[in-house]
Enzyme design. Structure first.
Site, PDB file in Angstrom:
ATOM      1  N   HIS A  44       0.839  -1.210   0.000  1.00 24.23           N
ATOM      2  CA  HIS A  44       0.000   0.000   0.000  1.00 24.23           C
ATOM      3  C   HIS A  44       0.874   1.262   0.000  1.00 24.23           C
ATOM      4  O   HIS A  44       0.584   2.238  -0.701  1.00 24.23           O
ATOM      5  CB  HIS A  44      -0.871   0.043   1.258  1.00 24.23           C
ATOM      6  CG  HIS A  44      -1.815  -1.104   1.408  1.00 24.23           C
ATOM      7  ND1 HIS A  44      -1.666  -2.066   2.381  1.00 24.23           N
ATOM      8  CD2 HIS A  44      -2.940  -1.437   0.730  1.00 24.23           C
ATOM      9  CE1 HIS A  44      -2.664  -2.929   2.294  1.00 24.23           C
ATOM     10  NE2 HIS A  44      -3.451  -2.580   1.303  1.00 24.23           N
ATOM     11  N   GLN A  68     -18.111  -6.284  -1.189  1.00 25.06           N
ATOM     12  CA  GLN A  68     -17.225  -7.110  -2.000  1.00 25.06           C
ATOM     13  C   GLN A  68     -16.839  -8.413  -1.295  1.00 25.06           C
ATOM     14  O   GLN A  68     -16.034  -9.183  -1.804  1.00 25.06           O
ATOM     15  CB  GLN A  68     -15.975  -6.335  -2.433  1.00 25.06           C
ATOM     16  CG  GLN A  68     -14.993  -6.007  -1.332  1.00 25.06           C
ATOM     17  CD  GLN A  68     -13.921  -5.047  -1.820  1.00 25.06           C
ATOM     18  OE1 GLN A  68     -14.170  -3.867  -2.090  1.00 25.06           O
ATOM     19  NE2 GLN A  68     -12.695  -5.538  -1.962  1.00 25.06           N
ATOM     20  N   GLY A 154      -2.837  -1.603  -7.235  1.00 28.06           N
ATOM     21  CA  GLY A 154      -1.757  -2.585  -7.327  1.00 28.06           C
ATOM     22  C   GLY A 154      -2.032  -3.616  -8.410  1.00 28.06           C
ATOM     23  O   GLY A 154      -3.159  -4.100  -8.556  1.00 28.06           O
ATOM     24  N   LYS A 156      -0.972  -6.423  -8.056  1.00 30.05           N
ATOM     25  CA  LYS A 156      -1.214  -7.627  -7.239  1.00 30.05           C
ATOM     26  C   LYS A 156      -2.626  -8.156  -7.467  1.00 30.05           C
ATOM     27  O   LYS A 156      -2.853  -9.358  -7.551  1.00 30.05           O
ATOM     28  CB  LYS A 156      -0.994  -7.253  -5.777  1.00 30.05           C
ATOM     29  CG  LYS A 156      -1.717  -8.062  -4.737  1.00 30.05           C
ATOM     30  CD  LYS A 156      -0.971  -9.316  -4.430  1.00 30.05           C
ATOM     31  CE  LYS A 156      -1.487 -10.113  -3.246  1.00 30.05           C
ATOM     32  NZ  LYS A 156      -2.884 -10.084  -2.975  1.00 30.05           N
ATOM     33  N   GLN A 160      -8.786  -7.195 -10.722  1.00 31.05           N
ATOM     34  CA  GLN A 160      -9.426  -5.975 -10.195  1.00 31.05           C
ATOM     35  C   GLN A 160      -9.005  -4.752 -11.013  1.00 31.05           C
ATOM     36  O   GLN A 160      -9.838  -3.903 -11.368  1.00 31.05           O
ATOM     37  CB  GLN A 160      -9.033  -5.803  -8.728  1.00 31.05           C
ATOM     38  CG  GLN A 160      -9.415  -4.463  -8.133  1.00 31.05           C
ATOM     39  CD  GLN A 160      -9.134  -4.414  -6.641  1.00 31.05           C
ATOM     40  OE1 GLN A 160      -9.871  -4.987  -5.866  1.00 31.05           O
ATOM     41  NE2 GLN A 160      -8.070  -3.731  -6.238  1.00 31.05           N
ATOM     42  N   VAL A 187       4.460  -5.631  -4.792  1.00 28.24           N
ATOM     43  CA  VAL A 187       5.559  -5.589  -3.827  1.00 28.24           C
ATOM     44  C   VAL A 187       5.586  -6.936  -3.096  1.00 28.24           C
ATOM     45  O   VAL A 187       4.530  -7.424  -2.658  1.00 28.24           O
ATOM     46  CB  VAL A 187       5.370  -4.433  -2.828  1.00 28.24           C
ATOM     47  CG1 VAL A 187       6.502  -4.400  -1.816  1.00 28.24           C
ATOM     48  CG2 VAL A 187       5.286  -3.110  -3.578  1.00 28.24           C
ATOM     49  N   ARG A 198      -3.897 -10.249   4.056  1.00 30.67           N
ATOM     50  CA  ARG A 198      -4.360 -11.579   4.491  1.00 30.67           C
ATOM     51  C   ARG A 198      -3.201 -12.497   4.894  1.00 30.67           C
ATOM     52  O   ARG A 198      -3.455 -13.546   5.480  1.00 30.67           O
ATOM     53  CB  ARG A 198      -5.200 -12.224   3.396  1.00 30.67           C
ATOM     54  CG  ARG A 198      -6.544 -11.523   3.201  1.00 30.67           C
ATOM     55  CD  ARG A 198      -7.483 -12.278   2.270  1.00 30.67           C
ATOM     56  NE  ARG A 198      -8.842 -11.775   2.353  1.00 30.67           N
ATOM     57  CZ  ARG A 198      -9.398 -10.912   1.491  1.00 30.67           C
ATOM     58  NH1 ARG A 198      -8.691 -10.462   0.468  1.00 30.67           N
ATOM     59  NH2 ARG A 198     -10.637 -10.497   1.656  1.00 30.67           N
TER      60      ARG A 198
HETATM   61  P1  AMP Z   1      -6.485  -3.750  -0.364  1.00 33.89           P
HETATM   62  O1  AMP Z   1      -6.304  -2.955   0.893  1.00 33.89           O
HETATM   63  O2  AMP Z   1      -6.050  -5.173  -0.255  1.00 33.89           O
HETATM   64  O3  AMP Z   1      -7.847  -3.572  -0.987  1.00 33.89           O
HETATM   65  O4  AMP Z   1      -5.467  -3.129  -1.407  1.00 33.89           O
HETATM   66  C1  AMP Z   1      -5.490  -1.749  -1.704  1.00 33.89           C
HETATM   67  C2  AMP Z   1      -4.629  -1.496  -2.897  1.00 33.89           C
HETATM   68  O5  AMP Z   1      -3.288  -1.915  -2.618  1.00 33.89           O
HETATM   69  C3  AMP Z   1      -5.080  -2.294  -4.150  1.00 33.89           C
HETATM   70  O6  AMP Z   1      -4.937  -1.480  -5.286  1.00 33.89           O
HETATM   71  C4  AMP Z   1      -4.117  -3.445  -4.148  1.00 33.89           C
HETATM   72  O7  AMP Z   1      -3.926  -3.998  -5.440  1.00 33.89           O
HETATM   73  C5  AMP Z   1      -2.852  -2.783  -3.637  1.00 33.89           C
HETATM   74  N1  AMP Z   1      -1.925  -3.784  -3.115  1.00 33.89           N
HETATM   75  C6  AMP Z   1      -2.194  -4.735  -2.183  1.00 33.89           C
HETATM   76  N2  AMP Z   1      -1.113  -5.518  -1.998  1.00 33.89           N
HETATM   77  C7  AMP Z   1      -0.151  -5.057  -2.838  1.00 33.89           C
HETATM   78  C8  AMP Z   1       1.197  -5.458  -3.121  1.00 33.89           C
HETATM   79  N3  AMP Z   1       1.770  -6.485  -2.514  1.00 33.89           N
HETATM   80  N4  AMP Z   1       1.879  -4.746  -4.042  1.00 33.89           N
HETATM   81  C9  AMP Z   1       1.296  -3.688  -4.691  1.00 33.89           C
HETATM   82  N5  AMP Z   1       0.048  -3.268  -4.454  1.00 33.89           N
HETATM   83  C10 AMP Z   1      -0.670  -3.941  -3.551  1.00 33.89           C
END
Ligand code: AMP
Length: 291
Positions: A44, A68, A154, A156, A160, A187, A198
């Site tokens: 993040h 979601q 991301g 990742k 999405q 990352v 998670r």
């Molecule tokens: P989340 O809080 O899991 O919904 O993620 C919020 C944002 O952070 C989303 O755009 C994810 O794709 C991005 N994100 C989560 N993990 C990673 C990672 N390891 N590397 C890059 N972006 C990430």
């Protein structure tokens, strides 16, 4: 850093930000939006740094979006640590944190939903019915609420990102509000596991086993790039995940990097390997470029 919990507070804070152009230029200030569900990690923060590098001001959102999550998923267990997250965002130079509660995001009587066809079907869309409708709806709301010039996501969460890009094109969200949807590379931990909120659900033993995911993906990619039949390599990847401690594999697929259509062989266009697998009660996803 300002924190807004209501739409009125958000709009007031945004008006002040827009009035102050970072570079002291005459053009309006650019605003980079980084949507998150909190429980922040380096992944993040890398998005925040990318936003800071490209925009005058960064607005981060933290919202654990109930729509979601499926009925048997981890909505209640999802980690919530607003004070810690807030300190991390402030230290990264975020100007404004948008942290609504569910009632602020979905007031009584809320009745709308956005469905993006095509790229949202299959893969996580098949394993998690309704998931991408929830993502698309909340991200559309965030775009309308914040009206950023840029938004950072991301890679990742590869599917999405594809869903959001499709929605932005279809619903004309990319201009004038969001001029650019920027995908930031995944990352990883030093052992290769993609960072994820998670990952904290994993026991130490499961955490060690989870490394099989990136390792087996890299091995399958090397085979495919050497000319092996992708379906044999994907079977090998599936078997390696189960042998490495994963309990089940939701999917392990070679796809066209843009359309997410399945591929049986490498062709001229960019390809991607997408995987989701479960270890204990935890579902991990990852993706990598192929070719
Ligand atoms: P989340 O809080 O899991 O919904 O993620 C919020 C944002 O952070 C989303 O755009 C994810 O794709 C991005 N994100 C989560 N993990 C990673 C990672 N390891 N590397 C890059 N972006 C990430």
């Amino acid at each position: 850093m300002q924190t807004a919990n209501t739409l009125d507070m958000l709009r007031n804070n945004l008006a002040s930000l827009r009035a102050s152009s970072g570079a002291g230029s005459a053009s309006p200030a650019t605003i980079g939006l980084v949507p998150t569900m909190g429980a922040l990690h380096e992944g993040h923060l890398t998005l925040v740094r990318a936003a800071r590098a490209q925009c005058d001001h960064v607005v981060a959102s933290i919202f654990v979006n109930p729509t979601q999550f499926g009925p048997n998923e981890d909505l209640d267990a999802y980690p919530r640590q607003l004070a810690e997250d807030s300190a991390m965002l402030e230290a990264e130079g975020v100007a404004l944190l948008w942290a609504p509660d569910a009632a602020a995001m979905y007031p009584d009587g809320f009745a709308s939903s956005i469905r993006v066809e095509g790229v949202s079907e299959g893969f996580c869309g098949a394993s998690r019915p309704g998931h991408f409708d929830g993502v698309a709806t909340v991200v559309c709301k965030l775009f309308n609420q914040v009206q950023p010039s840029h938004a950072f996501f991301g890679a990742k969460d590869y599917q999405q990102l594809a869903v959001i890009r499709q929605m932005a094109r279809d619903l004309d969200l990319t201009a004038p509000h969001v001029d650019a949807i920027i995908g930031v590379p995944t990352v990883r931990e030093p052992d290769g596991l993609a960072m994820s909120s998670r990952n904290r659900y994993l026991s130490p033993e499961q955490r060690r086993q989870a490394t099989t995911l990136p390792t087996a993906m890299r091995a399958a990619i090397a085979q495919i790039e050497q000319g092996d039949d992708p379906s044999d390599s994907l079977d090998g990847l599936h078997a390696a995940l189960l042998a490495g401690g994963f309990d089940s594999v939701d999917y392990a697929s070679l796809v066209d990097a843009r359309s997410l259509q399945g591929l049986t062989e490498l062709g001229g266009s960019a390809a991607r390997l997408l995987v989701a697998a479960r270890i204990g009660g935890t579902r991990l996803i990852d993706n990598m470029a192929v070719g």
